[in-house]
Design a protein around this motif. Sequence first.
Motif, short mmCIF file in Angstrom:
data_model
loop_
_atom_site.label_atom_id
_atom_site.label_comp_id
_atom_site.label_asym_id
_atom_site.label_seq_id
_atom_site.Cartn_x
_atom_site.Cartn_y
_atom_site.Cartn_z
N ILE A 12 49.02 35.61 25.93
CA ILE A 12 47.70 35.77 26.53
C ILE A 12 46.78 34.65 26.04
CG2 ILE A 12 45.66 37.24 26.66
CD1 ILE A 12 48.03 38.30 28.23
N ASP A 13 46.08 34.03 26.98
CA ASP A 13 45.14 32.96 26.66
C ASP A 13 43.72 33.52 26.73
OD1 ASP A 13 43.54 30.71 26.49
OD2 ASP A 13 44.84 29.48 27.74
N GLY A 14 43.06 33.60 25.59
CA GLY A 14 41.72 34.16 25.53
C GLY A 14 40.67 33.34 26.24
N THR A 15 40.99 32.10 26.61
CA THR A 15 40.01 31.25 27.28
C THR A 15 40.07 31.35 28.80
OG1 THR A 15 41.43 29.28 27.44
CG2 THR A 15 40.25 29.61 25.37
N ARG A 16 41.05 32.10 29.33
CA ARG A 16 41.22 32.17 30.78
C ARG A 16 40.44 33.35 31.34
NH1 ARG A 16 46.98 29.61 32.38
NH2 ARG A 16 46.11 29.97 34.44
N SER A 17 39.21 33.08 31.75
CA SER A 17 38.36 34.11 32.34
C SER A 17 38.86 34.47 33.73
CB SER A 17 36.92 33.62 32.41
OG SER A 17 36.43 33.29 31.13
N TYR A 18 38.43 35.65 34.19
CA TYR A 18 38.72 36.14 35.53
C TYR A 18 40.20 36.46 35.76
CZ TYR A 18 33.99 34.47 36.29
OH TYR A 18 32.63 34.26 36.19
N GLN A 19 40.96 36.66 34.69
CA GLN A 19 42.33 37.14 34.87
C GLN A 19 42.27 38.65 35.12
OE1 GLN A 19 44.86 35.99 31.51
NE2 GLN A 19 45.74 34.44 32.83
N ARG A 20 43.15 39.13 35.97
CA ARG A 20 43.22 40.55 36.26
C ARG A 20 44.68 40.97 36.40
NH1 ARG A 20 38.98 39.61 34.65
NH2 ARG A 20 36.93 40.09 35.53
N GLY A 21 44.90 42.27 36.54
CA GLY A 21 46.25 42.78 36.64
C GLY A 21 46.80 43.18 35.28
N VAL A 39 40.92 33.16 59.83
CA VAL A 39 41.68 32.66 58.69
C VAL A 39 41.77 33.76 57.65
CG1 VAL A 39 41.89 30.88 56.92
CG2 VAL A 39 40.80 30.34 59.13
N VAL A 40 43.01 34.09 57.25
CA VAL A 40 43.23 35.08 56.19
C VAL A 40 43.97 34.39 55.05
CG1 VAL A 40 44.28 37.28 55.55
CG2 VAL A 40 43.33 36.97 57.85
N GLU A 41 43.32 34.33 53.90
CA GLU A 41 43.91 33.68 52.72
C GLU A 41 44.24 34.76 51.69
OE1 GLU A 41 40.93 31.00 51.32
OE2 GLU A 41 40.61 30.09 53.28
N ILE A 42 45.48 34.76 51.20
CA ILE A 42 45.91 35.73 50.20
C ILE A 42 46.39 34.97 48.97
CG2 ILE A 42 47.48 37.63 49.65
CD1 ILE A 42 47.66 38.21 52.65
N TYR A 43 45.76 35.24 47.84
CA TYR A 43 46.09 34.54 46.59
C TYR A 43 46.59 35.55 45.56
CZ TYR A 43 43.29 30.86 48.73
OH TYR A 43 42.79 29.92 49.59
N GLN A 44 47.68 35.17 44.88
CA GLN A 44 48.24 36.00 43.83
C GLN A 44 48.55 35.15 42.61
OE1 GLN A 44 51.44 37.73 46.37
NE2 GLN A 44 50.55 39.72 45.86
N GLY A 45 48.78 35.81 41.48
CA GLY A 45 49.14 35.08 40.27
C GLY A 45 48.05 34.13 39.84
N ALA A 46 48.47 32.92 39.42
CA ALA A 46 47.52 31.92 38.94
C ALA A 46 46.54 31.50 40.03
CB ALA A 46 48.28 30.70 38.41
N ALA A 47 46.96 31.60 41.30
CA ALA A 47 46.07 31.23 42.40
C ALA A 47 44.90 32.21 42.51
CB ALA A 47 46.85 31.19 43.71
N ALA A 48 45.18 33.50 42.31
CA ALA A 48 44.10 34.50 42.35
C ALA A 48 43.10 34.26 41.23
CB ALA A 48 44.70 35.91 42.25
#
Length: 339
Positions: free
Chosen positions: A150-159, A214-223
């Motif tokens: 886990i990287d404590g500097t990576r904001s906006y991570q979810r899941g 346009v429908v964009e779906i982002y998952q993982g690092a892209a989300a």
Amino acid sequence: DQTPYVSVSEFETWADVANWALPMYTAPAVSSLSPALKTKIDELRAIPDPAKRVLAAVEFVQDGVRYFGVELGTGSHKPRHPNDTFATRYGDCKDKALLLVSLLKALNIKAYPAFVSGTNNKAVAQALPSPLAFDHVITRIDIAGKSYWIDGTRSYQRGSLDNRASGSYGSALVITPDTHDLTEMVASSGQVYDADITETFTTSDYLKPASLKVVEIYQGAAAESRRHTYASIARTELDRHQLNRYARLYPGIEQVSSYVLTDDIANNTLTITREYNVSDFWEKDEDEPNKLSYSIYAHLVGYGVDTPRYIRRKSPLALDNPIKLKHKVAIIMPGEYNI
């Protein structure tokens, strides 16, 4: 091309580096923590679900502590006391790592700081043992026989912990008394930059504008990346940027309404929907007046695979994190056609 270099180190083994760091990166006793920090720990402990308890601690450090460092004097390598980081609500990677380890230790969760290199990645394994081989600090969390990075500097991570990206570092030096060598990092499923775009053009008549959805779906690092972008930039600016992207191909395009964003936090999936009218979708052929044509461009596919600056090269070409890209263009024509 690679440039020859010479390395010199005062450390003989990676264990020596871990032992050097251990006094600075060992979580302090819970009894020495400030009353305010102990109150936060009590709040976390009150969460009944153990998995949600850990996630709450992770997200507090990622989102509740601003990423800011004072790299002066010992601040270049020694983390601040968790009491200070918690009180000021800011810290760099090492401050955040030690705070997270301290929170989890108080919750009886095994966690350790880990040195990694964002510059050398896997090549750090070929370097001489030295603290200077690293430029970043993350956290390894051990739960039920499984390790999570886990990287404590990576904001906006979810899941869940399973689908959180930690970075493509390859190897890490975990700061424990038992560390003897580097540890190979196994990337999580969330490490993949997963983006899926579907563009649907609907044309009811050859003489009328086409509608574009346009429908964009982002998952993982892209989300994670998109979530950060959409939280940091004004809605009007984001609308303008995307409209200009499509205007390069369709100068007559007009936005119908602002984008709609849906965030599935549990599954770390971000969906963005946009709608436009395209007045110049159909193009007349100058040589054949009765002939119409249209242009499409799957711009997503170009992400991360642009032509490199240097074509003739001797060293390997590095690409971005593992990426999974899908760009679909559908055109609903006026009338039926036999193809």
